[in-house]
Motif scaffolding. Structure first.
Motif, PDB file in Angstrom:
ATOM      1  N   LYS A  78       0.841  -1.188   0.000  1.00 31.21           N
ATOM      2  CA  LYS A  78       0.000   0.000   0.000  1.00 31.21           C
ATOM      3  C   LYS A  78       0.880   1.243   0.000  1.00 31.21           C
ATOM      4  O   LYS A  78       1.748   1.404   0.853  1.00 31.21           O
ATOM      5  CB  LYS A  78      -0.921   0.002   1.219  1.00 31.21           C
ATOM      6  CG  LYS A  78      -1.927   1.150   1.232  1.00 31.21           C
ATOM      7  CD  LYS A  78      -2.919   1.015   2.346  1.00 31.21           C
ATOM      8  CE  LYS A  78      -3.909   2.181   2.374  1.00 31.21           C
ATOM      9  NZ  LYS A  78      -4.625   2.332   1.103  1.00 31.21           N
ATOM     10  N   LEU A  79       0.636   2.115  -0.952  1.00 34.66           N
ATOM     11  CA  LEU A  79       1.364   3.367  -1.057  1.00 34.66           C
ATOM     12  C   LEU A  79       0.429   4.527  -0.733  1.00 34.66           C
ATOM     13  O   LEU A  79      -0.795   4.401  -0.814  1.00 34.66           O
ATOM     14  CB  LEU A  79       1.922   3.562  -2.473  1.00 34.66           C
ATOM     15  CG  LEU A  79       2.726   2.413  -3.092  1.00 34.66           C
ATOM     16  CD1 LEU A  79       3.240   2.832  -4.460  1.00 34.66           C
ATOM     17  CD2 LEU A  79       3.871   2.003  -2.190  1.00 34.66           C
ATOM     18  N   GLY A  80       1.008   5.644  -0.396  1.00 29.80           N
ATOM     19  CA  GLY A  80       0.213   6.847  -0.259  1.00 29.80           C
ATOM     20  C   GLY A  80      -0.380   7.241  -1.604  1.00 29.80           C
ATOM     21  O   GLY A  80       0.121   6.841  -2.663  1.00 29.80           O
ATOM     22  N   SER A  81      -1.452   8.027  -1.577  1.00 25.11           N
ATOM     23  CA  SER A  81      -2.128   8.398  -2.815  1.00 25.11           C
ATOM     24  C   SER A  81      -1.197   9.139  -3.770  1.00 25.11           C
ATOM     25  O   SER A  81      -0.452  10.037  -3.370  1.00 25.11           O
ATOM     26  CB  SER A  81      -3.338   9.274  -2.510  1.00 25.11           C
ATOM     27  OG  SER A  81      -3.920   9.752  -3.723  1.00 25.11           O
ATOM     28  N   LEU A  82      -1.257   8.738  -5.031  1.00 21.58           N
ATOM     29  CA  LEU A  82      -0.562   9.445  -6.101  1.00 21.58           C
ATOM     30  C   LEU A  82      -1.560  10.069  -7.063  1.00 21.58           C
ATOM     31  O   LEU A  82      -1.228  10.400  -8.205  1.00 21.58           O
ATOM     32  CB  LEU A  82       0.372   8.494  -6.856  1.00 21.58           C
ATOM     33  CG  LEU A  82       1.658   8.106  -6.124  1.00 21.58           C
ATOM     34  CD1 LEU A  82       2.347   6.936  -6.812  1.00 21.58           C
ATOM     35  CD2 LEU A  82       2.600   9.295  -6.022  1.00 21.58           C
ATOM     36  N   ALA A  83      -2.827  10.186  -6.599  1.00 18.36           N
ATOM     37  CA  ALA A  83      -3.860  10.792  -7.426  1.00 18.36           C
ATOM     38  C   ALA A  83      -3.525  12.249  -7.692  1.00 18.36           C
ATOM     39  O   ALA A  83      -2.776  12.887  -6.945  1.00 18.36           O
ATOM     40  CB  ALA A  83      -5.216  10.671  -6.735  1.00 18.36           C
ATOM     41  N   GLY A  84      -4.070  12.769  -8.762  1.00 16.92           N
ATOM     42  CA  GLY A  84      -3.840  14.171  -9.090  1.00 16.92           C
ATOM     43  C   GLY A  84      -3.455  14.334 -10.545  1.00 16.92           C
ATOM     44  O   GLY A  84      -3.155  13.365 -11.248  1.00 16.92           O
ATOM     45  N   SER A  85      -3.485  15.554 -10.992  1.00 21.29           N
ATOM     46  CA  SER A  85      -3.192  15.852 -12.386  1.00 21.29           C
ATOM     47  C   SER A  85      -1.709  15.662 -12.687  1.00 21.29           C
ATOM     48  O   SER A  85      -0.844  16.156 -11.965  1.00 21.29           O
ATOM     49  CB  SER A  85      -3.608  17.292 -12.698  1.00 21.29           C
ATOM     50  OG  SER A  85      -3.288  17.634 -14.028  1.00 21.29           O
ATOM     51  N   GLU A  86      -1.431  14.924 -13.745  1.00 24.34           N
ATOM     52  CA  GLU A  86      -0.076  14.695 -14.226  1.00 24.34           C
ATOM     53  C   GLU A  86      -0.095  14.717 -15.755  1.00 24.34           C
ATOM     54  O   GLU A  86      -1.163  14.564 -16.366  1.00 24.34           O
ATOM     55  CB  GLU A  86       0.466  13.347 -13.741  1.00 24.34           C
ATOM     56  CG  GLU A  86       0.663  13.224 -12.239  1.00 24.34           C
ATOM     57  CD  GLU A  86       1.821  14.067 -11.705  1.00 24.34           C
ATOM     58  OE1 GLU A  86       2.580  14.596 -12.537  1.00 24.34           O
ATOM     59  OE2 GLU A  86       1.935  14.201 -10.474  1.00 24.34           O
ATOM     60  N   PRO A  87       1.045  14.905 -16.396  1.00 23.81           N
ATOM     61  CA  PRO A  87       1.082  14.806 -17.858  1.00 23.81           C
ATOM     62  C   PRO A  87       0.510  13.466 -18.326  1.00 23.81           C
ATOM     63  O   PRO A  87       0.664  12.448 -17.651  1.00 23.81           O
ATOM     64  CB  PRO A  87       2.578  14.906 -18.174  1.00 23.81           C
ATOM     65  CG  PRO A  87       3.165  15.640 -17.017  1.00 23.81           C
ATOM     66  CD  PRO A  87       2.368  15.221 -15.818  1.00 23.81           C
ATOM     67  N   ALA A  88      -0.173  13.477 -19.461  1.00 20.29           N
ATOM     68  CA  ALA A  88      -0.787  12.249 -19.970  1.00 20.29           C
ATOM     69  C   ALA A  88       0.231  11.135 -20.137  1.00 20.29           C
ATOM     70  O   ALA A  88      -0.112   9.947 -20.035  1.00 20.29           O
ATOM     71  CB  ALA A  88      -1.485  12.538 -21.306  1.00 20.29           C
ATOM     72  N   SER A  89       1.477  11.503 -20.370  1.00 18.61           N
ATOM     73  CA  SER A  89       2.513  10.489 -20.576  1.00 18.61           C
ATOM     74  C   SER A  89       2.707   9.611 -19.354  1.00 18.61           C
ATOM     75  O   SER A  89       3.098   8.445 -19.472  1.00 18.61           O
ATOM     76  CB  SER A  89       3.840  11.149 -20.945  1.00 18.61           C
ATOM     77  OG  SER A  89       4.316  11.976 -19.884  1.00 18.61           O
TER      78      SER A  89
END
Length: 264
Positions: A78-89
């Motif tokens: 289990k990792l901390g959230s990496l949600a959020g806007s990022e480049p489509a790549s």
């Protein structure tokens, strides 16, 4: 880091090697040829033999069926959230490697089992529908000269996670993600606690062992007789499945799940 496994770049491939690379891309369903195949292309006769041996595992959905069963039971730290806007790549890279690494893990582990004469005596390799491959474009593979020194050092640090202190192989996924340095920084922060408490290493080991036991059954579907270079091919392929591919299957799956997590 010094690369002990030389490889032929896709752009430099010619003749029969270029044709094999094109066939691998079309069969696996991805835009790039995994480093293990590009390395085997440097050994005389190794790539044609190895690809002929495992291609049916892809075409008949044997590797794909194993992936479906494996993912139901795999251990994911289990990792901390990496949600959020990022480049489509970023999501393109993660989707591509989540697919190709896991399917390749089973096809290549089955090849290792066959070359070690360690194919399972019981069970049967089952066919299934092909898993849809992501239709995405990937950024170029970054080299040290393409990114800042800080980003390249982060790539090297990340590459040690879930592996030995000095890994033999630089995972290509991190080189693609190096073009999104802010995400790479977030990824290091998310993976560091799991690396520190041992949960990442335990998950990588458990999943690698589980995959190999399943792949021993898949080895029954490989009928091609071992070539003269069998020992060199086994040594090279096993290095990839036991380290670079073996660890990245777990890391990429955990990262994708963390991308889907809802930040609290």
């Amino acid at each position: 880091m010094k690369e002990p496994f030389p490889a032929i770049a896709e752009a430099s491939a010619a003749g029969g090697t270029a044709e094999l690379f094109a066939d691998i891309r079309a069969t696996v369903g991805v835009r790039v040829v995994n480093l293990v195949w590009r390395h085997l292309a440097t050994l005389d006769g190794a790539l044609p033999w190895a690809w002929q041996a495992v291609k049916p595992l892809y075409l008949q959905g044997i590797a794909d069926r194993a992936v479906v069963d494996f993912r139901r039971a795999m251990t994911v730290p289990k990792l901390g959230s990496l949600a959020g806007s990022e480049p489509a790549s970023v999501d393109a890279v993660l989707a591509s490697y989540d697919h190709s690494n896991t399917v390749n893990l089973f096809a290549l582990s089955a090849l290792v089992a066959r070359l070690r004469d360690d194919v399972a005596a019981e069970g049967a390799a089952e066919q299934g529908p092909r898993l849809p491959a992501p239709d995405v474009d990937l950024p170029p593979l970054a080299s040290e000269a393409d990114v800042s020194p800080e980003t390249w050092q982060r790539v090297l640090r990340l590459n040690r996670f879930g592996d030995r202190a000095e890994p033999l192989i630089l995972a290509s996924m991190y080189r693609h993600l190096a073009h999104a340095p802010a995400f790479l920084q977030r990824l290091e922060a998310a993976l560091t606690p799991a690396q520190a408490d041992g949960s990442l290493d335990r998950a990588v080991l458990a999943n690698r062992r589980s995959a190999y036991q399943r792949a021993r059954v898949l080895g029954q579907a490989i009928a091609t007789a071992p070539p003269v270079l069998a020992e060199r091919i086994e040594a090279s392929v096993s290095a990839f499945v036991e380290h670079a591919i073996g660890k990245m299957v777990t890391i990429c799956r955990a990262t994708r799940l963390a991308r889907e997590a809802v930040s609290s």
